[in-house]
Design a protein around this motif. Sequence first.
Motif, PDB file in Angstrom:
ATOM      1  N   GLY A   1       0.889  -1.115   0.050  1.00 30.02           N
ATOM      2  CA  GLY A   1      -0.073  -0.023  -0.081  1.00 30.02           C
ATOM      3  C   GLY A   1       0.847   1.226   0.212  1.00 30.02           C
ATOM      4  O   GLY A   1       0.569   2.253  -0.486  1.00 30.02           O
ATOM      5  N   LYS A   2       1.870   1.174   0.863  1.00 27.85           N
ATOM      6  CA  LYS A   2       2.878   2.416   0.753  1.00 27.85           C
ATOM      7  C   LYS A   2       3.656   2.626  -0.395  1.00 27.85           C
ATOM      8  O   LYS A   2       3.798   3.824  -0.845  1.00 27.85           O
ATOM      9  CB  LYS A   2       3.811   2.428   2.265  1.00 27.85           C
ATOM     10  CG  LYS A   2       4.414   3.539   2.307  1.00 27.85           C
ATOM     11  CD  LYS A   2       4.880   3.745   3.689  1.00 27.85           C
ATOM     12  CE  LYS A   2       5.729   5.023   3.836  1.00 27.85           C
ATOM     13  NZ  LYS A   2       5.282   5.588   5.069  1.00 27.85           N
ATOM     14  N   TYR A   3       4.176   1.659  -0.831  1.00 31.54           N
ATOM     15  CA  TYR A   3       5.379   1.963  -2.182  1.00 31.54           C
ATOM     16  C   TYR A   3       4.710   1.447  -3.482  1.00 31.54           C
ATOM     17  O   TYR A   3       5.190   1.966  -4.482  1.00 31.54           O
ATOM     18  CB  TYR A   3       6.557   1.076  -1.686  1.00 31.54           C
ATOM     19  CG  TYR A   3       7.037   1.567  -0.023  1.00 31.54           C
ATOM     20  CD1 TYR A   3       7.711   2.871  -0.207  1.00 31.54           C
ATOM     21  CD2 TYR A   3       7.029   0.578   0.823  1.00 31.54           C
ATOM     22  CE1 TYR A   3       8.158   3.111   1.061  1.00 31.54           C
ATOM     23  CE2 TYR A   3       7.571   1.078   1.983  1.00 31.54           C
ATOM     24  CZ  TYR A   3       8.012   2.366   2.273  1.00 31.54           C
ATOM     25  OH  TYR A   3       8.551   2.686   3.539  1.00 31.54           O
ATOM     26  N   LEU A   4       4.048   0.360  -3.227  1.00 33.41           N
ATOM     27  CA  LEU A   4       3.718  -0.017  -4.800  1.00 33.41           C
ATOM     28  C   LEU A   4       2.391   0.317  -5.317  1.00 33.41           C
ATOM     29  O   LEU A   4       2.163   0.773  -6.546  1.00 33.41           O
ATOM     30  CB  LEU A   4       3.359  -1.852  -4.896  1.00 33.41           C
ATOM     31  CG  LEU A   4       3.189  -2.502  -5.968  1.00 33.41           C
ATOM     32  CD1 LEU A   4       4.487  -2.323  -6.752  1.00 33.41           C
ATOM     33  CD2 LEU A   4       2.978  -4.066  -5.577  1.00 33.41           C
ATOM     34  N   LEU A   5       1.467   0.401  -4.379  1.00 29.92           N
ATOM     35  CA  LEU A   5       0.127   0.817  -4.717  1.00 29.92           C
ATOM     36  C   LEU A   5       0.160   2.607  -5.602  1.00 29.92           C
ATOM     37  O   LEU A   5      -0.275   2.446  -6.603  1.00 29.92           O
ATOM     38  CB  LEU A   5      -0.847   1.260  -3.654  1.00 29.92           C
ATOM     39  CG  LEU A   5      -2.184   1.759  -3.844  1.00 29.92           C
ATOM     40  CD1 LEU A   5      -3.232   0.675  -4.499  1.00 29.92           C
ATOM     41  CD2 LEU A   5      -2.975   1.851  -2.446  1.00 29.92           C
ATOM     42  N   PRO A   6       0.823   3.444  -5.051  1.00 30.85           N
ATOM     43  CA  PRO A   6       1.266   4.817  -5.715  1.00 30.85           C
ATOM     44  C   PRO A   6       1.854   4.529  -7.192  1.00 30.85           C
ATOM     45  O   PRO A   6       1.219   5.422  -7.951  1.00 30.85           O
ATOM     46  CB  PRO A   6       1.945   5.639  -4.757  1.00 30.85           C
ATOM     47  CG  PRO A   6       1.795   4.845  -3.531  1.00 30.85           C
ATOM     48  CD  PRO A   6       1.642   3.441  -3.648  1.00 30.85           C
ATOM     49  N   LYS A   7       2.345   3.518  -7.407  1.00 31.09           N
ATOM     50  CA  LYS A   7       2.966   3.343  -8.795  1.00 31.09           C
ATOM     51  C   LYS A   7       2.096   2.568  -9.771  1.00 31.09           C
ATOM     52  O   LYS A   7       2.293   2.696 -10.906  1.00 31.09           O
ATOM     53  CB  LYS A   7       4.501   2.610  -8.546  1.00 31.09           C
ATOM     54  CG  LYS A   7       5.295   3.599  -7.889  1.00 31.09           C
ATOM     55  CD  LYS A   7       6.645   2.902  -7.573  1.00 31.09           C
ATOM     56  CE  LYS A   7       7.534   3.656  -6.930  1.00 31.09           C
ATOM     57  NZ  LYS A   7       8.228   3.694  -5.967  1.00 31.09           N
ATOM     58  N   LEU A   8       1.099   2.094  -9.164  1.00 32.55           N
ATOM     59  CA  LEU A   8       0.188   1.164 -10.168  1.00 32.55           C
ATOM     60  C   LEU A   8      -1.119   1.970 -10.269  1.00 32.55           C
ATOM     61  O   LEU A   8      -1.989   1.840  -9.260  1.00 32.55           O
ATOM     62  CB  LEU A   8       0.073  -0.293  -9.598  1.00 32.55           C
ATOM     63  CG  LEU A   8       1.211  -0.842  -9.587  1.00 32.55           C
ATOM     64  CD1 LEU A   8       1.150  -2.380  -8.950  1.00 32.55           C
ATOM     65  CD2 LEU A   8       1.852  -1.081 -10.684  1.00 32.55           C
ATOM     66  N   ASP A   9      -1.374   2.681 -11.290  1.00 32.51           N
ATOM     67  CA  ASP A   9      -2.573   3.340 -11.532  1.00 32.51           C
ATOM     68  C   ASP A   9      -3.649   2.379 -11.695  1.00 32.51           C
ATOM     69  O   ASP A   9      -4.737   2.860 -10.969  1.00 32.51           O
ATOM     70  CB  ASP A   9      -2.345   4.405 -12.817  1.00 32.51           C
ATOM     71  CG  ASP A   9      -3.525   5.155 -13.058  1.00 32.51           C
ATOM     72  OD1 ASP A   9      -3.955   5.747 -11.767  1.00 32.51           O
ATOM     73  OD2 ASP A   9      -4.136   5.480 -14.137  1.00 32.51           O
ATOM     74  N   THR A  10      -3.809   1.375 -12.282  1.00 34.71           N
ATOM     75  CA  THR A  10      -4.851   0.610 -12.344  1.00 34.71           C
ATOM     76  C   THR A  10      -5.159  -0.204 -11.167  1.00 34.71           C
ATOM     77  O   THR A  10      -6.433  -0.430 -10.506  1.00 34.71           O
ATOM     78  CB  THR A  10      -4.438  -0.773 -13.334  1.00 34.71           C
ATOM     79  OG1 THR A  10      -3.606  -1.382 -13.091  1.00 34.71           O
ATOM     80  CG2 THR A  10      -4.568   0.049 -14.683  1.00 34.71           C
ATOM     81  N   PHE A  11      -4.229  -0.265 -10.233  1.00 38.86           N
ATOM     82  CA  PHE A  11      -4.433  -0.852  -8.987  1.00 38.86           C
ATOM     83  C   PHE A  11      -4.838   0.070  -8.022  1.00 38.86           C
ATOM     84  O   PHE A  11      -5.950  -0.231  -7.295  1.00 38.86           O
ATOM     85  CB  PHE A  11      -3.117  -1.594  -8.346  1.00 38.86           C
ATOM     86  CG  PHE A  11      -3.186  -2.289  -7.116  1.00 38.86           C
ATOM     87  CD1 PHE A  11      -3.828  -3.605  -7.202  1.00 38.86           C
ATOM     88  CD2 PHE A  11      -2.654  -1.986  -6.128  1.00 38.86           C
ATOM     89  CE1 PHE A  11      -4.050  -4.368  -6.194  1.00 38.86           C
ATOM     90  CE2 PHE A  11      -2.784  -2.631  -4.784  1.00 38.86           C
ATOM     91  CZ  PHE A  11      -3.629  -3.786  -4.870  1.00 38.86           C
ATOM     92  N   THR A  12      -4.589   1.206  -8.160  1.00 34.58           N
ATOM     93  CA  THR A  12      -4.976   2.332  -7.311  1.00 34.58           C
ATOM     94  C   THR A  12      -6.387   2.470  -7.656  1.00 34.58           C
ATOM     95  O   THR A  12      -7.404   2.624  -6.789  1.00 34.58           O
ATOM     96  CB  THR A  12      -4.402   3.617  -7.573  1.00 34.58           C
ATOM     97  OG1 THR A  12      -3.002   3.501  -7.318  1.00 34.58           O
ATOM     98  CG2 THR A  12      -4.803   4.679  -6.695  1.00 34.58           C
ATOM     99  N   GLN A  13      -6.872   2.324  -8.920  1.00 35.16           N
ATOM    100  CA  GLN A  13      -8.252   2.672  -9.254  1.00 35.16           C
ATOM    101  C   GLN A  13      -9.022   1.361  -8.705  1.00 35.16           C
ATOM    102  O   GLN A  13     -10.390   1.632  -8.366  1.00 35.16           O
ATOM    103  CB  GLN A  13      -8.409   2.811 -11.019  1.00 35.16           C
ATOM    104  CG  GLN A  13      -7.976   3.958 -11.399  1.00 35.16           C
ATOM    105  CD  GLN A  13      -7.871   4.146 -12.862  1.00 35.16           C
ATOM    106  OE1 GLN A  13      -8.361   2.852 -13.565  1.00 35.16           O
ATOM    107  NE2 GLN A  13      -7.486   5.182 -13.534  1.00 35.16           N
ATOM    108  N   PHE A  14      -8.622   0.129  -9.041  1.00 36.61           N
ATOM    109  CA  PHE A  14      -9.406  -0.873  -8.618  1.00 36.61           C
ATOM    110  C   PHE A  14      -9.765  -0.694  -6.908  1.00 36.61           C
ATOM    111  O   PHE A  14     -10.571  -0.934  -6.455  1.00 36.61           O
ATOM    112  CB  PHE A  14      -8.429  -2.230  -8.793  1.00 36.61           C
ATOM    113  CG  PHE A  14      -9.222  -3.562  -7.916  1.00 36.61           C
ATOM    114  CD1 PHE A  14     -10.190  -3.926  -8.595  1.00 36.61           C
ATOM    115  CD2 PHE A  14      -8.724  -3.949  -6.998  1.00 36.61           C
ATOM    116  CE1 PHE A  14     -10.754  -5.041  -8.124  1.00 36.61           C
ATOM    117  CE2 PHE A  14      -9.137  -5.151  -6.290  1.00 36.61           C
ATOM    118  CZ  PHE A  14     -10.131  -5.772  -6.897  1.00 36.61           C
ATOM    119  N   MET A  15      -8.712  -0.270  -6.230  1.00 38.85           N
ATOM    120  CA  MET A  15      -8.743  -0.208  -4.702  1.00 38.85           C
ATOM    121  C   MET A  15      -9.767   0.831  -4.389  1.00 38.85           C
ATOM    122  O   MET A  15     -10.539   0.576  -3.647  1.00 38.85           O
ATOM    123  CB  MET A  15      -7.351  -0.095  -4.081  1.00 38.85           C
ATOM    124  CG  MET A  15      -7.710  -0.071  -2.478  1.00 38.85           C
ATOM    125  SD  MET A  15      -5.849  -0.214  -1.849  1.00 38.85           S
ATOM    126  CE  MET A  15      -6.608   0.128  -0.117  1.00 38.85           C
TER     127      MET A  15
END
Length: 184
Positions: free
Chosen positions: A99-113
Amino acid sequence: MLSQLLKQTLIASVLLFLGVLILARFFSEEVKLVAESFLDFTGVPGIGLAILVADSVHVFLPPDTFLILAVAAKMPDFWVIFFASFGSLIAGACSYAQGKYLLPKLDTFTQFMRKHEEKLEVYVKRFGFWAVVLGALTPLPYSWTSVAAGAMGMKFRLYMLAALFRIPRFFLYYYLIKGGWIAI
């Protein structure tokens, strides 16, 4: 909101107990066979490893599944709870880091979450430390609560302090499962 979570926790606990009763009554030998095979392959530390995977992969694989195997294989209580707790705490730390390091770099994952986990985000923003405690103790998905805590920038030390509530959860659920298994 809290009363609803407590109600869900009680319902989940009763369903778990009833599920274990059914497994013990009708599928005891099959579960024992799987449990013994699992124990032969991994040993007691395998419970911790399996729970690490269950708690860090964001799919529905309840860690209690492996507690049922541990009870059926008659593994030592202390070590099951120890390895289950240890594996879950490591999994939570991995989810926090996602959540802290990977999530901000993955736009599609961010949108999904954002789309699917808005409720958890509200819990974490509103309750902070206590949201993680609730995720550790209740049917709220612990891995998603951990990801949300990392994504919201909760201090890691505070997060880990809240995550320690995973230990009494495993203690309680292990003995709930054991009580259901031996009740038959």
